[in-house]
Design a protein around this motif. Structure first.
Motif, PDB file in Angstrom:
ATOM      1  N   ALA A  89     -29.772  44.717   8.060  1.00 44.54           N
ATOM      2  CA  ALA A  89     -29.083  43.970   8.957  1.00 44.54           C
ATOM      3  C   ALA A  89     -29.375  42.592   8.806  1.00 44.54           C
ATOM      4  N   GLY A  90     -30.613  42.263   8.422  1.00 43.84           N
ATOM      5  CA  GLY A  90     -31.292  40.781   8.381  1.00 43.84           C
ATOM      6  C   GLY A  90     -30.442  40.305   7.098  1.00 43.84           C
ATOM      7  N   ALA A  91     -30.561  41.254   5.795  1.00 42.52           N
ATOM      8  CA  ALA A  91     -29.874  40.641   4.669  1.00 42.52           C
ATOM      9  C   ALA A  91     -28.449  40.233   4.818  1.00 42.52           C
ATOM     10  N   ALA A  92     -27.627  41.330   5.642  1.00 42.21           N
ATOM     11  CA  ALA A  92     -26.203  41.227   6.012  1.00 42.21           C
ATOM     12  C   ALA A  92     -26.021  40.123   6.718  1.00 42.21           C
ATOM     13  N   LEU A  93     -26.745  39.750   7.853  1.00 42.04           N
ATOM     14  CA  LEU A  93     -26.767  38.479   8.688  1.00 42.04           C
ATOM     15  C   LEU A  93     -26.709  37.359   7.783  1.00 42.04           C
ATOM     16  N   ALA A  94     -27.580  37.047   7.029  1.00 43.66           N
ATOM     17  CA  ALA A  94     -27.636  35.927   6.278  1.00 43.66           C
ATOM     18  C   ALA A  94     -26.437  35.528   5.253  1.00 43.66           C
ATOM     19  N   THR A 109     -24.311  34.022  -5.326  1.00 46.00           N
ATOM     20  CA  THR A 109     -24.752  33.386  -4.292  1.00 46.00           C
ATOM     21  C   THR A 109     -25.739  34.431  -3.119  1.00 46.00           C
ATOM     22  N   TYR A 110     -24.800  35.386  -2.763  1.00 40.64           N
ATOM     23  CA  TYR A 110     -25.583  36.490  -1.781  1.00 40.64           C
ATOM     24  C   TYR A 110     -26.658  36.951  -2.133  1.00 40.64           C
ATOM     25  N   ILE A 111     -27.095  36.918  -3.461  1.00 41.50           N
ATOM     26  CA  ILE A 111     -28.044  37.858  -4.101  1.00 41.50           C
ATOM     27  C   ILE A 111     -29.354  36.955  -3.170  1.00 41.50           C
ATOM     28  N   TRP A 112     -29.406  35.664  -3.497  1.00 41.62           N
ATOM     29  CA  TRP A 112     -30.595  34.966  -2.916  1.00 41.62           C
ATOM     30  C   TRP A 112     -30.574  35.029  -1.277  1.00 41.62           C
ATOM     31  N   LEU A 113     -29.285  34.833  -0.734  1.00 44.23           N
ATOM     32  CA  LEU A 113     -29.560  34.863   0.731  1.00 44.23           C
ATOM     33  C   LEU A 113     -29.751  36.177   1.357  1.00 44.23           C
ATOM     34  N   ALA A 114     -29.321  37.345   0.686  1.00 41.30           N
ATOM     35  CA  ALA A 114     -29.704  38.734   1.037  1.00 41.30           C
ATOM     36  C   ALA A 114     -31.094  38.837   0.907  1.00 41.30           C
ATOM     37  N   LEU A 115     -31.798  38.358  -0.089  1.00 37.76           N
ATOM     38  CA  LEU A 115     -33.193  38.686  -0.073  1.00 37.76           C
ATOM     39  C   LEU A 115     -34.018  37.787   0.798  1.00 37.76           C
ATOM     40  N   VAL A 120     -37.116  37.461   5.876  1.00 33.60           N
ATOM     41  CA  VAL A 120     -37.465  36.990   7.252  1.00 33.60           C
ATOM     42  C   VAL A 120     -37.417  37.918   8.470  1.00 33.60           C
ATOM     43  N   THR A 121     -36.481  39.042   8.108  1.00 29.05           N
ATOM     44  CA  THR A 121     -36.448  40.148   9.072  1.00 29.05           C
ATOM     45  C   THR A 121     -37.700  41.082   9.132  1.00 29.05           C
ATOM     46  N   ALA A 122     -38.104  41.358   7.824  1.00 27.82           N
ATOM     47  CA  ALA A 122     -39.418  42.130   7.510  1.00 27.82           C
ATOM     48  C   ALA A 122     -40.571  41.393   8.227  1.00 27.82           C
ATOM     49  N   ILE A 123     -40.681  39.987   7.768  1.00 27.33           N
ATOM     50  CA  ILE A 123     -41.816  39.355   8.657  1.00 27.33           C
ATOM     51  C   ILE A 123     -41.781  39.394  10.164  1.00 27.33           C
ATOM     52  N   ALA A 124     -40.498  39.110  10.514  1.00 27.26           N
ATOM     53  CA  ALA A 124     -40.234  38.996  12.059  1.00 27.26           C
ATOM     54  C   ALA A 124     -40.642  40.408  12.897  1.00 27.26           C
ATOM     55  N   VAL A 125     -40.215  41.609  12.181  1.00 32.52           N
ATOM     56  CA  VAL A 125     -40.558  42.830  12.563  1.00 32.52           C
ATOM     57  C   VAL A 125     -42.184  42.898  12.788  1.00 32.52           C
ATOM     58  N   TYR A 126     -42.802  42.594  11.637  1.00 33.42           N
ATOM     59  CA  TYR A 126     -44.338  42.753  11.569  1.00 33.42           C
ATOM     60  C   TYR A 126     -45.040  41.884  12.570  1.00 33.42           C
ATOM     61  N   THR A 127     -44.324  40.429  12.791  1.00 33.07           N
ATOM     62  CA  THR A 127     -45.090  39.697  13.780  1.00 33.07           C
ATOM     63  C   THR A 127     -44.901  40.123  15.399  1.00 33.07           C
ATOM     64  N   PHE A 128     -43.600  40.561  15.531  1.00 37.18           N
ATOM     65  CA  PHE A 128     -43.398  40.871  16.881  1.00 37.18           C
ATOM     66  C   PHE A 128     -44.232  42.412  17.149  1.00 37.18           C
ATOM     67  N   MET A 148     -34.849  44.805  16.162  1.00 39.46           N
ATOM     68  CA  MET A 148     -34.545  43.765  15.310  1.00 39.46           C
ATOM     69  C   MET A 148     -33.140  44.101  14.700  1.00 39.46           C
ATOM     70  N   ALA A 149     -32.847  45.345  14.341  1.00 38.92           N
ATOM     71  CA  ALA A 149     -31.869  46.131  13.683  1.00 38.92           C
ATOM     72  C   ALA A 149     -30.484  45.699  14.552  1.00 38.92           C
ATOM     73  N   ALA A 150     -30.864  45.961  15.740  1.00 44.64           N
ATOM     74  CA  ALA A 150     -29.852  45.810  17.107  1.00 44.64           C
ATOM     75  C   ALA A 150     -29.096  44.332  17.362  1.00 44.64           C
ATOM     76  N   LEU A 151     -30.508  43.265  17.151  1.00 48.24           N
ATOM     77  CA  LEU A 151     -30.229  42.029  17.336  1.00 48.24           C
ATOM     78  C   LEU A 151     -29.211  41.417  15.988  1.00 48.24           C
ATOM     79  N   MET A 152     -29.857  41.895  14.930  1.00 49.53           N
ATOM     80  CA  MET A 152     -29.034  41.232  13.873  1.00 49.53           C
ATOM     81  C   MET A 152     -27.711  41.837  13.657  1.00 49.53           C
ATOM     82  N   SER A 153     -27.483  42.942  13.855  1.00 48.89           N
ATOM     83  CA  SER A 153     -26.192  43.542  14.016  1.00 48.89           C
ATOM     84  C   SER A 153     -25.095  42.938  14.928  1.00 48.89           C
ATOM     85  N   SER A 154     -25.597  42.652  16.201  1.00 53.47           N
ATOM     86  CA  SER A 154     -25.057  42.100  17.150  1.00 53.47           C
ATOM     87  C   SER A 154     -24.687  40.601  16.672  1.00 53.47           C
TER      88      SER A 154
END
Length: 322
Positions: A89-94, A109-115, A120-128, A148-154
């Protein structure tokens, strides 16, 4: 050791994927397209349309399956996958934000943005999750990932609702598709998927120990924090690269690890390579179904995988509750 029968099955399905599509092609034509290429329409279809599409399905299926197996190991959660924990979901949102705000429309271009979005999503999940009681425990990581998945999808849905142009541009990518990919795109994403897979193979022994629990792993002398960080890096590369090239395809990372453990047990030295093969087989089969189900039109493969994945997910939830 990888079972020869799995390789034979994969090669057989790969050949079928080259034969079937909106227009069926004889096996002799497929052979000639590789060994006696003459530039004819049939040969062009095989080499520039079906071959890249089949390779993308195999790469993405393998990557998502291995990423799901790693996530289930480091979280000790049988329901964990790149989709459930928000990485997809984080990759898709980016990607959606880049298309909406900056007008990017190139898959390269999507490759860099998806990564970037996956990282960022993985770091946020671990931080929270570290803010919860007991720190970044398996339970806290799972809860933070689901939130985080629900937030990113929304947020993704909100952007698409507010910007119809973006929805029109990436709607087929957004549901997950292997159609229209070429060798240039494969070459661009292959280094990231390769590094992620090599890292996963290097961590097989540590993942087996870590799946038994952090305390046991630490008692055996493992540096669990570094192992988790390396495993998370592998997941980001595999899941982010997969989303970049094929969109957020679901359920492969959930189903295949369970099927693999049923076949080879709980040793990740066997799970990782077998999951890679089985993931490639499952997504390649799904892509074949997507091609022939409504011929002469085609379905995005992201609409086919939930037909198997959703019932399996319900079964896992019920089994977990019991």
């Amino acid at each position: 050791m990888v079972l020869p029968v799995e390789l034979l099955v994969l090669l057989g399905i790969f050949l079928i994927s080259l034969l079937l599509g909106a227009k069926e092609i004889p096996i002799s034509t497929v052979y000639e397209a590789f060994f006696a290429y003459d530039g004819s329409e049939a040969h062009l279809i095989v080499t520039t349309v079906r071959l890249p599409r089949s390779l993308v399905a195999m790469l993405v299926g393998s990557s998502l399956a291995v990423a799901g197996a790693i996530m289930q190991s480091i979280t000790r959660n049988p329901l964990a996958s790149p989709v459930i924990l928000g990485v997809n979901a984080g990759a898709a949102l980016a990607v959606v934000l880049s298309a909406s705000v900056w007008g990017f429309s190139s898959l390269s271009t999507y490759i860099w943005l998806a990564l970037l979005g996956a990282a960022v999503t993985a770091i946020a999940v671990y931080t929270f999750s570290s803010f919860g009681q007991g720190g970044a425990t398996y339970f806290n990581i799972t809860i933070a990932g689901a939130a985080m998945a629900a937030l990113m999808s929304s947020l993704t849905t909100a952007v698409l609702v507010l910007n119809q142009r973006t929805l029109d541009e990436i709607r087929f990518w957004l549901v997950g598709s292997t159609a229209g990919r070429d060798f240039d795109l494969i070459v661009q994403v292959l280094p990231y998927l390769s590094v992620g897979l090599v890292l996963a193979l290097a961590l097989r022994r540590q993942l087996t120990t870590l799946s038994l629990g952090t305390e046991i792993a630490q008692g055996l002398g493992q540096k669990t924090v570094w192992i988790q960080m390396a495993a998370a890096t592998s997941v980001v590369l595999l899941a982010g690269g997969s989303v970049a090239i094929a969109g957020p395809i679901g359920f492969i990372g959930l189903i295949v690890p369970h099927l693999t453990r049923f076949l080879v047990g709980w040793d990740y030295r066997k799970i990782v390579p077998h999951a890679a093969l089985l993931g490639a087989i499952l997504l390649l089969l799904s892509d074949i179904v997507a091609r022939v189900a409504v011929r002469p039109q085609e379905l995005p493969v992201g609409l086919v995988t939930p037909l198997v994945g959703a019932p399996f997910f319900i079964y896992l939830v019920r089994a977990k509750l019991r």
